[in-house]
Write an enzyme that holds these catalytic residues in place. Structure first.
Site, short mmCIF file in Angstrom:
data_model
loop_
_atom_site.label_atom_id
_atom_site.label_comp_id
_atom_site.label_asym_id
_atom_site.label_seq_id
_atom_site.Cartn_x
_atom_site.Cartn_y
_atom_site.Cartn_z
N SER A 276 0.64 -1.02 0.08
CA SER A 276 0.07 0.00 0.09
C SER A 276 0.72 1.42 0.12
O SER A 276 0.43 2.19 -0.52
CB SER A 276 -0.88 0.02 1.26
OG SER A 276 -0.22 -0.01 2.24
N HIS B 58 -5.19 -2.85 -3.41
CA HIS B 58 -4.96 -2.02 -4.34
C HIS B 58 -4.72 -2.57 -5.50
O HIS B 58 -4.33 -1.87 -6.24
CB HIS B 58 -3.51 -1.51 -3.64
CG HIS B 58 -3.70 -0.58 -2.42
ND1 HIS B 58 -4.03 0.78 -2.32
CD2 HIS B 58 -3.53 -0.93 -1.10
CE1 HIS B 58 -4.22 1.20 -1.39
NE2 HIS B 58 -3.81 0.12 -0.34
N LYS C 183 -11.72 1.50 -2.68
CA LYS C 183 -10.63 1.78 -3.35
C LYS C 183 -10.92 2.12 -4.83
O LYS C 183 -11.68 2.89 -5.28
CB LYS C 183 -9.30 1.29 -2.93
CG LYS C 183 -8.85 1.40 -1.57
CD LYS C 183 -7.52 0.45 -1.16
CE LYS C 183 -7.25 1.00 0.04
NZ LYS C 183 -7.95 0.92 1.30
C1 PLP Z 1 -3.40 -3.12 2.01
C2 PLP Z 1 -4.75 -2.89 2.66
N1 PLP Z 1 -5.60 -3.71 3.42
C3 PLP Z 1 -6.57 -3.38 4.14
C4 PLP Z 1 -6.98 -1.96 4.23
C5 PLP Z 1 -8.19 -1.72 5.03
O1 PLP Z 1 -9.24 -1.65 4.18
P1 PLP Z 1 -10.69 -0.66 4.69
O2 PLP Z 1 -10.17 0.86 4.33
O3 PLP Z 1 -11.69 -1.29 3.85
O4 PLP Z 1 -10.54 -1.05 6.17
C6 PLP Z 1 -6.30 -1.01 3.45
C7 PLP Z 1 -6.53 0.39 3.43
O5 PLP Z 1 -7.38 0.82 3.83
C8 PLP Z 1 -5.02 -1.34 2.94
O6 PLP Z 1 -4.26 -0.45 1.95
#
Ligand code: PLP
Length: 387
Positions: free
Chosen positions: A180, A208, A240
């Site tokens: 990320s 992502h 996203k």
């Molecule tokens: C790699 C990754 N996993 C999980 C999440 C968490 O997802 P959510 O925003 O739906 O809680 C994010 C960012 O928010 C992320 O970048």
């Protein structure tokens, strides 16, 4: 009497001193390549709305229709009576899209990751993760009460060495599919091979990559020519590239059923609003069909990378819309971000602990909504702002 408050004040002061204090900017209007901020318009390079769907008229209308039909809240968890036809239809569409037997929606990706580690690991087991995994995967590993180990970033040999040391218990391997804060892609096939050798479950968090990578944006697994099946699970987020909110886990039906029966973040939390599920189904349909969005993104990524290299900016090897420019020291990253803001461009500084010490960066995120002229403006401003 005031001692606890003083303690927290001192903590806040220390963050300020180290340029690590976080502030929230309050924007007006929808997520978009342009954002309203204090009466100005900023050119936005830090959203995860990679395909430009967060404010798509059809997605907005689907949510409005969903709210008219289902109301605004689910009113209960899925296992009580919060589960609606909207959720079922979305799960069906998602599993078909990624080529999995089943899919299960969660209210957030954070919750989905916590669920995966809680259900598929416990005392006496091993959770094995990449050193640069997202915080939600790290927390998931820590909360699982299992042995928690991390291997050096994308270092498959290191992962294998750790696994070779074990002779009992289950293993759960968890990795970002697209990292990320770096934008690079997991060595998915090599890791799946290691997981297979050790009969480990493997979870790839495609927050992502889903919508962006692979044929029709089916995600990182599809990019490697595979699907979530057998011992491999995929977690995808909906907030996203799809522009809405929530998450899902896709894979083998037995594993999905295990999550429904046991995942605490699924059982003890209100179901996602059905109107969001409706909006997401429309966003999924657009994301899958409109390849031009991914084609345009690819062209913008290429344009940014070649311009940034000409400027001598320090990039990471990344073919995704996440294009961090490494600055190093937090104060310097903040200062560059402020200079960009003065020239009407929004790129936030990402600092520790989100990224390792000494690697503060400007996380440039591109979207299909940007134009070539937008990217050129960003490059020009970065050239001027870089020390
Ligand atoms: C790699 C990754 N996993 C999980 C999440 C968490 O997802 P959510 O925003 O739906 O809680 C994010 C960012 O928010 C992320 O970048």
């Amino acid at each position: 009497m005031n001692e606890p408050l003083d303690h927290y004040q001192r903590e806040l002061d220390a963050l300020q001193e180290r340029c690590l204090f976080r502030t929230r900017l309050t924007f007006d209007g929808p997520q978009s390549s342009r954002l309203g901020y204090e009466g100005r318009e900023l050119l936005n390079f830090c959203s995860n709305d990679y395909l430009g769907l967060a404010d798509h008229p059809r997605v907005v209308r689907a949510m409005q229709r969903g709210a008219a039909r289902f109301g605004v809240g689910a009113g209960a968890s899925h296992l009580v009576n919060g589960h609606r036809t909207a959720h079922a239809a979305l799960e069906e569409a998602l599993s078909e899209f990624v080529g999995a037997e089943r899919a299960l929606t969660f209210s957030t990706g954070y919750m989905a990751n916590l669920a995966l580690a809680q259900v598929f690991a416990g005392r006496g087991d091993l959770v094995l993760e990449d050193k640069l995994n997202h915080a939600s995967l790290v927390d998931a590993g820590l909360l699982a009460r299992a042995d928690f180990r991390r291997y050096a970033h994308t270092d498959v040999r290191h992962a294998r060495r750790i696994l070779n040391e074990r002779d009992s218990g289950r293993t759960l391997l968890m990795s970002d599919a697209v990292f990320s804060m770096d934008g690079d892609i997991v060595p998915l096939d090599a890791l799946m091979e290691v997981a297979d050798e050790h009969e480990a479950l493997a979870v790839f968090d495609d927050a992502h990559g889903f919508g962006v990578l692979g044929p029709n944006g089916r995600g990182t697994l599809a990019r490697f020519g595979t699907v979530p099946k057998g011992r491999t699970l995929m977690m995808g987020t909906l907030g996203k590239a799809l522009g809405t909110f929530g998450a899902f886990v896709a894979g083998n039906a037995v594993l999905i059923d295990s999550l429904i029966q046991r995942a605490r973040t699924y059982m003890y939390s209100t179901a996602m609003p059905p109107a969001i599920a409706e909006a997401t189904r429309t966003a999924l349909e657009i994301a899958g069909r409109e390849d031009w969005r991914r084609d345009k993104l690819r062209a913008l990524i290429g344009r940014f990378r070649s311009g940034a290299k000409d400027l001598g900016l320090q990039l990471i090897e990344s073919e995704t819309p996440i294009q961090p420019v490494i600055v190093g020291e937090s104060g310097r990253a903040l200062k560059t971000s402020r200079l960009l803001m003065e020239s009407g461009i929004l790129v936030v500084a990402i600092r520790p602990p989100t990224v390792p010490d000494g690697t503060a960066r400007l996380r440039v995120a591109l979207s299909a909504e940007h134009t070539e002229a937008d990217v050129d403006r960003l490059l020009e401003a970065m050239g001027a702002a870089s020390p």
